[in-house]
Design a protein around this motif. Structure first.
Motif, PDB file in Angstrom:
ATOM      1  N   PRO A  75      -9.300 -39.128  31.398  1.00  0.00           N
ATOM      2  CA  PRO A  75      -8.363 -39.790  32.314  1.00  0.00           C
ATOM      3  C   PRO A  75      -7.145 -38.896  32.513  1.00  0.00           C
ATOM      4  CG  PRO A  75      -8.289 -40.798  30.133  1.00  0.00           C
ATOM      5  CD  PRO A  75      -9.383 -39.785  30.087  1.00  0.00           C
ATOM      6  N   VAL A  76      -6.834 -38.609  33.768  1.00  0.00           N
ATOM      7  CA  VAL A  76      -5.686 -37.756  34.109  1.00  0.00           C
ATOM      8  C   VAL A  76      -4.956 -38.387  35.289  1.00  0.00           C
ATOM      9  CG1 VAL A  76      -4.930 -35.480  34.935  1.00  0.00           C
ATOM     10  CG2 VAL A  76      -6.822 -35.646  33.290  1.00  0.00           C
ATOM     11  N   ILE A  82     -13.166 -34.793  35.951  1.00  0.00           N
ATOM     12  CA  ILE A  82     -14.398 -34.172  35.473  1.00  0.00           C
ATOM     13  C   ILE A  82     -14.036 -32.819  34.879  1.00  0.00           C
ATOM     14  CG2 ILE A  82     -16.669 -33.315  36.121  1.00  0.00           C
ATOM     15  CD1 ILE A  82     -16.586 -35.348  38.473  1.00  0.00           C
ATOM     16  N   GLU A  83     -14.018 -32.777  33.575  1.00  0.00           N
ATOM     17  CA  GLU A  83     -13.634 -31.560  32.866  1.00  0.00           C
ATOM     18  C   GLU A  83     -14.747 -30.522  32.915  1.00  0.00           C
ATOM     19  OE1 GLU A  83     -11.157 -29.044  30.610  1.00  0.00           O
ATOM     20  OE2 GLU A  83     -10.727 -30.868  31.748  1.00  0.00           O
ATOM     21  N   GLN A  84     -15.981 -30.997  32.824  1.00  0.00           N
ATOM     22  CA  GLN A  84     -17.126 -30.094  32.861  1.00  0.00           C
ATOM     23  C   GLN A  84     -18.343 -30.874  33.323  1.00  0.00           C
ATOM     24  OE1 GLN A  84     -16.508 -26.897  31.809  1.00  0.00           O
ATOM     25  NE2 GLN A  84     -18.499 -26.187  32.476  1.00  0.00           N
ATOM     26  N   LEU A 113      -9.060 -46.765  36.689  1.00  0.00           N
ATOM     27  CA  LEU A 113      -8.921 -45.464  37.327  1.00  0.00           C
ATOM     28  C   LEU A 113      -9.417 -45.548  38.765  1.00  0.00           C
ATOM     29  CD1 LEU A 113     -10.270 -43.361  34.322  1.00  0.00           C
ATOM     30  CD2 LEU A 113      -7.879 -43.864  34.897  1.00  0.00           C
ATOM     31  N   THR A 114      -8.692 -44.924  39.671  1.00  0.00           N
ATOM     32  CA  THR A 114      -8.928 -45.138  41.101  1.00  0.00           C
ATOM     33  C   THR A 114      -9.592 -43.972  41.811  1.00  0.00           C
ATOM     34  OG1 THR A 114      -6.711 -44.307  41.645  1.00  0.00           O
ATOM     35  CG2 THR A 114      -6.949 -46.691  41.249  1.00  0.00           C
ATOM     36  N   ALA A 115      -9.913 -42.906  41.084  1.00  0.00           N
ATOM     37  CA  ALA A 115     -10.494 -41.734  41.735  1.00  0.00           C
ATOM     38  C   ALA A 115     -11.198 -40.873  40.699  1.00  0.00           C
ATOM     39  CB  ALA A 115      -9.409 -40.915  42.434  1.00  0.00           C
TER      40      ALA A 115
END
Length: 203
Positions: A75-76, A82-84, A113-115
């Motif tokens: 979550p960012v 998507i980190e990887q 989370l919205t995206a």
């Protein structure tokens, strides 16, 4: 295709997938990307224990429950980043990458989370052009959140800015979280080999 949470016994296989997924970058002269180490086991284990590592398997294939692709995410700034995401090239063109991403799109709204977001190479055919086809758009500099700026800074320190990179976003409405992304033909579009850079430096 089955999407499930990763198991500890999968983690070395995920490293193998990452190494194999890097090889196509050699054809573009991106040898340092191809040679980069996969995420270390302790990092993958931390994602697994946090419930943020998923694998794709084909129970009907001879490989059975063996992972063919995987995704890790964080979550960012109100999005699931998507980190990887990597797919074994032997299983490319089967829609595995898209299936993994669609699973994230289903899960993210339940976490508030919205995206979905990611960073990727803009000119690699199986990177940004692929993500555009499945509903992502390139973010302009003024649209970047603090978290995305931090991620891009880490990528630059790792040398990935030797090639053009972009941040991308796919907005998710709660009522559409289970809706399919814009149509694409897995037979004509390769599955994504790498979406972004992990803290370890894996492409």
């Amino acid at each position: 295709m089955r999407i499930r949470s990763a198991r500890r016994s999968d983690l070395r296989l995920l490293q193998d997938i990452e190494r194999a997924a890097g090889e196509p970058f050699r054809t573009l002269g991106m040898h340092s990307v191809a040679d980069d180490d996969p995420p270390p086991l302790d990092l993958l284990e931390s994602y697994r224990r946090a419930g943020r590592c998923w694998v794709a398997t084909d129970p009907l294939a001879t490989s059975g429950d063996r992972p063919l692709g995987y995704v890790i995410a964080d979550p960012v700034d109100g999005a699931l980043h998507i980190e990887q995401i990597s797919v074994d090239p032997v299983a490319a063109r089967r829609g595995i990458g898209r299936t993994l991403i669609d699973r994230l799109a289903t899960l993210a709204p339940g976490q508030g989370l919205t995206a979905l977001t990611l960073t990727t190479f803009s000119d690699v055919p199986w990177n940004a052009p692929y993500y555009r086809r499945i509903g992502f758009r390139v973010l302009h500099e003024r649209e970047l959140t603090d978290g995305l700026r931090t991620i891009r800074g880490e990528e630059a320190q790792h040398g990935l800015d030797r090639w053009p990179r972009v941040c991308m976003r796919r907005d998710l409405l709660p009522s559409q979280s289970s809706a399919p992304a814009p149509a694409s033909n897995p037979a004509s579009a390769p599955a994504p080999e790498s979406a972004s850079v992990a803290v370890s430096g894996a492409p």
